[in-house]
Design a protein around this motif. Structure first.
Motif, PDB file in Angstrom:
ATOM      1  N   LEU A 251       0.827  -1.208   0.000  1.00  0.00           N
ATOM      2  CA  LEU A 251       0.000   0.000   0.000  1.00  0.00           C
ATOM      3  C   LEU A 251       0.861   1.258   0.000  1.00  0.00           C
ATOM      4  O   LEU A 251       0.567   2.229  -0.708  1.00  0.00           O
ATOM      5  CB  LEU A 251      -0.934   0.010   1.216  1.00  0.00           C
ATOM      6  CG  LEU A 251      -2.126  -0.941   1.188  1.00  0.00           C
ATOM      7  CD1 LEU A 251      -2.910  -0.823   2.490  1.00  0.00           C
ATOM      8  CD2 LEU A 251      -3.043  -0.650   0.014  1.00  0.00           C
ATOM      9  N   ARG A 252       1.918   1.228   0.805  1.00  0.00           N
ATOM     10  CA  ARG A 252       2.813   2.388   0.882  1.00  0.00           C
ATOM     11  C   ARG A 252       3.422   2.675  -0.499  1.00  0.00           C
ATOM     12  O   ARG A 252       3.452   3.825  -0.954  1.00  0.00           O
ATOM     13  CB  ARG A 252       3.906   2.129   1.923  1.00  0.00           C
ATOM     14  CG  ARG A 252       4.760   3.368   2.245  1.00  0.00           C
ATOM     15  CD  ARG A 252       5.786   3.065   3.326  1.00  0.00           C
ATOM     16  NE  ARG A 252       5.162   2.635   4.569  1.00  0.00           N
ATOM     17  CZ  ARG A 252       5.172   1.387   5.026  1.00  0.00           C
ATOM     18  NH1 ARG A 252       5.778   0.431   4.343  1.00  0.00           N
ATOM     19  NH2 ARG A 252       4.576   1.082   6.171  1.00  0.00           N
ATOM     20  N   ASN A 253       3.852   1.633  -1.163  1.00  0.00           N
ATOM     21  CA  ASN A 253       4.424   1.805  -2.503  1.00  0.00           C
ATOM     22  C   ASN A 253       3.363   2.219  -3.523  1.00  0.00           C
ATOM     23  O   ASN A 253       3.616   3.041  -4.401  1.00  0.00           O
ATOM     24  CB  ASN A 253       5.108   0.502  -2.950  1.00  0.00           C
ATOM     25  CG  ASN A 253       6.424   0.278  -2.242  1.00  0.00           C
ATOM     26  OD1 ASN A 253       7.255   1.178  -2.145  1.00  0.00           O
ATOM     27  ND2 ASN A 253       6.641  -0.929  -1.731  1.00  0.00           N
TER      28      ASN A 253
ATOM     29  N   THR B  30       2.507   5.878  -3.244  1.00  0.00           N
ATOM     30  CA  THR B  30       3.611   6.768  -3.616  1.00  0.00           C
ATOM     31  C   THR B  30       3.978   6.589  -5.088  1.00  0.00           C
ATOM     32  O   THR B  30       4.977   7.140  -5.556  1.00  0.00           O
ATOM     33  CB  THR B  30       4.846   6.521  -2.731  1.00  0.00           C
ATOM     34  OG1 THR B  30       5.203   5.145  -2.792  1.00  0.00           O
ATOM     35  CG2 THR B  30       4.569   6.946  -1.296  1.00  0.00           C
ATOM     36  N   GLY B  31       3.185   5.788  -5.803  1.00  0.00           N
ATOM     37  CA  GLY B  31       3.362   5.653  -7.248  1.00  0.00           C
ATOM     38  C   GLY B  31       4.387   4.620  -7.671  1.00  0.00           C
ATOM     39  O   GLY B  31       4.698   4.518  -8.865  1.00  0.00           O
ATOM     40  N   ASN B  32       4.905   3.841  -6.737  1.00  0.00           N
ATOM     41  CA  ASN B  32       5.892   2.812  -7.078  1.00  0.00           C
ATOM     42  C   ASN B  32       5.141   1.494  -7.312  1.00  0.00           C
ATOM     43  O   ASN B  32       5.135   0.596  -6.465  1.00  0.00           O
ATOM     44  CB  ASN B  32       6.925   2.666  -5.953  1.00  0.00           C
ATOM     45  CG  ASN B  32       8.106   1.803  -6.369  1.00  0.00           C
ATOM     46  OD1 ASN B  32       8.060   1.108  -7.386  1.00  0.00           O
ATOM     47  ND2 ASN B  32       9.168   1.852  -5.578  1.00  0.00           N
ATOM     48  N   TYR B  33       4.534   1.381  -8.474  1.00  0.00           N
ATOM     49  CA  TYR B  33       3.665   0.242  -8.757  1.00  0.00           C
ATOM     50  C   TYR B  33       4.431  -1.076  -8.860  1.00  0.00           C
ATOM     51  O   TYR B  33       3.917  -2.136  -8.488  1.00  0.00           O
ATOM     52  CB  TYR B  33       2.887   0.482 -10.046  1.00  0.00           C
ATOM     53  CG  TYR B  33       1.713   1.427  -9.896  1.00  0.00           C
ATOM     54  CD1 TYR B  33       1.578   2.226  -8.763  1.00  0.00           C
ATOM     55  CD2 TYR B  33       0.734   1.512 -10.875  1.00  0.00           C
ATOM     56  CE1 TYR B  33       0.511   3.087  -8.612  1.00  0.00           C
ATOM     57  CE2 TYR B  33      -0.351   2.375 -10.742  1.00  0.00           C
ATOM     58  CZ  TYR B  33      -0.456   3.161  -9.608  1.00  0.00           C
ATOM     59  OH  TYR B  33      -1.524   4.006  -9.463  1.00  0.00           O
ATOM     60  N   GLU B  34       5.648  -1.022  -9.349  1.00  0.00           N
ATOM     61  CA  GLU B  34       6.431  -2.249  -9.501  1.00  0.00           C
ATOM     62  C   GLU B  34       6.721  -2.873  -8.138  1.00  0.00           C
ATOM     63  O   GLU B  34       6.524  -4.084  -7.934  1.00  0.00           O
ATOM     64  CB  GLU B  34       7.737  -1.940 -10.234  1.00  0.00           C
ATOM     65  CG  GLU B  34       8.544  -3.182 -10.590  1.00  0.00           C
ATOM     66  CD  GLU B  34       9.797  -2.843 -11.396  1.00  0.00           C
ATOM     67  OE1 GLU B  34      10.730  -3.676 -11.375  1.00  0.00           O
ATOM     68  OE2 GLU B  34       9.847  -1.762 -12.021  1.00  0.00           O
TER      69      GLU B  34
ATOM     70  N   MET C 108      -4.922  -1.391  -8.915  1.00  0.00           N
ATOM     71  CA  MET C 108      -3.656  -0.942  -9.486  1.00  0.00           C
ATOM     72  C   MET C 108      -3.611  -1.213 -10.994  1.00  0.00           C
ATOM     73  O   MET C 108      -3.165  -0.371 -11.771  1.00  0.00           O
ATOM     74  CB  MET C 108      -2.485  -1.656  -8.783  1.00  0.00           C
ATOM     75  CG  MET C 108      -1.116  -1.109  -9.171  1.00  0.00           C
ATOM     76  SD  MET C 108       0.202  -1.779  -8.116  1.00  0.00           S
ATOM     77  CE  MET C 108       0.177  -3.495  -8.625  1.00  0.00           C
ATOM     78  N   LYS C 109      -4.107  -2.368 -11.413  1.00  0.00           N
ATOM     79  CA  LYS C 109      -4.135  -2.698 -12.836  1.00  0.00           C
ATOM     80  C   LYS C 109      -5.110  -1.788 -13.586  1.00  0.00           C
ATOM     81  O   LYS C 109      -4.853  -1.392 -14.726  1.00  0.00           O
ATOM     82  CB  LYS C 109      -4.534  -4.164 -13.032  1.00  0.00           C
ATOM     83  CG  LYS C 109      -3.519  -5.158 -12.476  1.00  0.00           C
ATOM     84  CD  LYS C 109      -2.164  -5.044 -13.171  1.00  0.00           C
ATOM     85  CE  LYS C 109      -1.161  -6.046 -12.632  1.00  0.00           C
ATOM     86  NZ  LYS C 109       0.167  -5.912 -13.273  1.00  0.00           N
ATOM     87  N   ALA C 110      -6.193  -1.437 -12.926  1.00  0.00           N
ATOM     88  CA  ALA C 110      -7.152  -0.524 -13.556  1.00  0.00           C
ATOM     89  C   ALA C 110      -6.549   0.867 -13.725  1.00  0.00           C
ATOM     90  O   ALA C 110      -6.817   1.560 -14.713  1.00  0.00           O
ATOM     91  CB  ALA C 110      -8.432  -0.440 -12.715  1.00  0.00           C
ATOM     92  N   ASP C 111      -5.712   1.268 -12.770  1.00  0.00           N
ATOM     93  CA  ASP C 111      -5.053   2.579 -12.843  1.00  0.00           C
ATOM     94  C   ASP C 111      -4.225   2.724 -14.117  1.00  0.00           C
ATOM     95  O   ASP C 111      -4.133   3.807 -14.692  1.00  0.00           O
ATOM     96  CB  ASP C 111      -4.131   2.795 -11.629  1.00  0.00           C
ATOM     97  CG  ASP C 111      -4.912   3.050 -10.349  1.00  0.00           C
ATOM     98  OD1 ASP C 111      -6.128   3.288 -10.434  1.00  0.00           O
ATOM     99  OD2 ASP C 111      -4.295   3.008  -9.267  1.00  0.00           O
ATOM    100  N   VAL C 112      -3.601   1.621 -14.537  1.00  0.00           N
ATOM    101  CA  VAL C 112      -2.745   1.666 -15.731  1.00  0.00           C
ATOM    102  C   VAL C 112      -3.485   1.132 -16.956  1.00  0.00           C
ATOM    103  O   VAL C 112      -2.887   0.830 -17.983  1.00  0.00           O
ATOM    104  CB  VAL C 112      -1.433   0.882 -15.497  1.00  0.00           C
ATOM    105  CG1 VAL C 112      -0.611   1.540 -14.415  1.00  0.00           C
ATOM    106  CG2 VAL C 112      -1.708  -0.587 -15.162  1.00  0.00           C
TER     107      VAL C 112
END
Length: 301
Positions: free
Chosen positions: A42-44, A47-51, A77-81
């Motif tokens: 969640l923290r990553n 903060t935009g660190n999806y990997e 997260m997958k929907a975001d991209v």
């Protein structure tokens, strides 16, 4: 930094909401491990660190393959991209593992909408609305999917539900009318107002709405009973006068049409666009003739 912390806490609360944890149960080592992986993910994520987020989510699932919150966040997260296929897959698993979490179902429905899978999304939106039947936003989204699917019958039912929550609104009424007219169902469009008339028999605007539909579809004779009733209820209503003006104009009663037009133009009830449409009819001959007394009166009004 403060925003990231807030979003992290919000996400933890949201995904934890439907999970019925055992009171006073001691966390197992596996539980602690999953919680650590999930918190890191969640923290990553926020903060935009999806990997790095995905690695931690996968580690959480390796420790507990039934962790519905992780599948949900992976889906988000997958929907975001815009990787909607994988988003759908993960969200379906989250919903299967926790069938009572309305946010899981809602996010899945949105992902299906993004893919144009309306035959599937309407079923999911229906589930969302069953889980939370008093949320008008969910109902509007359900209605939108039904509209895209072309299911007018169910769409009207959902719009009736919305009206029960928020009351009768002009926008919903007009939407129902436009849906019927889009399907070339003049009778159905008038029926929208007939239902309102039955419920609110002293509201002249509903009679005007029904009459206006008939007038616009060259069915003047069917409009007469509605116009007569509207005039009895509220002779000074500008919207009544506007429709009467069109009716008299179409039936050749020029003097009555002029009087009704003038009353409509003077009325604060009538919208400016409608006033201008009346005025254009009378001012059209100005390109070939001087202004008449009637044209001057209406333009002044």
């Amino acid at each position: 930094k403060k925003l990231s912390i807030f979003l992290l806490l919000l996400a933890l609360c949201m995904v934890a909401y439907p999970q019925k944890a055992k009171k006073n149960a001691e966390p197992t080592p596996t539980d602690r491990k999953v919680s650590t992986f999930f918190a890191n993910a969640l923290r990553n994520y926020y903060t935009g660190n999806y990997e790095a987020a995905e690695r931690s989510f996968r580690e959480a699932l390796a420790a507990n393959p039934s962790h519905d919150a992780t599948f949900f966040m992976l889906g988000r997260m997958k929907a975001d991209v815009e990787n909607y296929a994988e988003a759908e897959e993960n969200l379906c698993k989250a919903c299967q593992l926790n069938k009572s979490n309305v946010w899981y179902w809602r996010t899945l429905a949105q992902v299906l909408d993004h893919q144009g899978k309306y035959s599937e999304s309407v079923k999911v939106w229906k589930t969302v609305c069953q889980l939370n039947p008093t949320d008008e936003e969910f109902l509007f989204s359900y209605a939108n999917a039904l509209w895209n699917l072309g299911n007018a019958k169910e769409l009207f039912k959902v719009m009736d539900q919305i009206e029960q929550l928020v009351g009768v609104t002009e926008s919903i009424t007009q939407a129902k009318v436009e849906i019927s007219l889009y399907k070339n169902d003049v009778k159905g469009a008038v029926g929208v107002y007939d239902k309102l008339i039955k419920k609110y028999p002293n509201n002249a605007d509903y009679y005007v709405g029904a009459a206006d539909i008939y007038m616009s579809n060259n069915m003047s004779s069917q409009a007469i009973p509605y116009l007569e009733k509207a005039a009895k209820l509220d002779a000074n209503n500008g919207n009544v006068q506007q429709v009467l003006a069109y009716y008299y104009k179409n039936t050749g009663n020029e003097q009555a049409a002029f009087e009704a037009s003038k009353a409509a133009l003077l009325s604060p009830d009538v919208e400016l666009d409608k006033k201008l449409s009346i005025l254009r009819i009378y001012l059209a001959p100005l390109s070939t003739s001087d202004p008449t007394d009637q044209q001057m009166q209406l333009a002044t009004a």
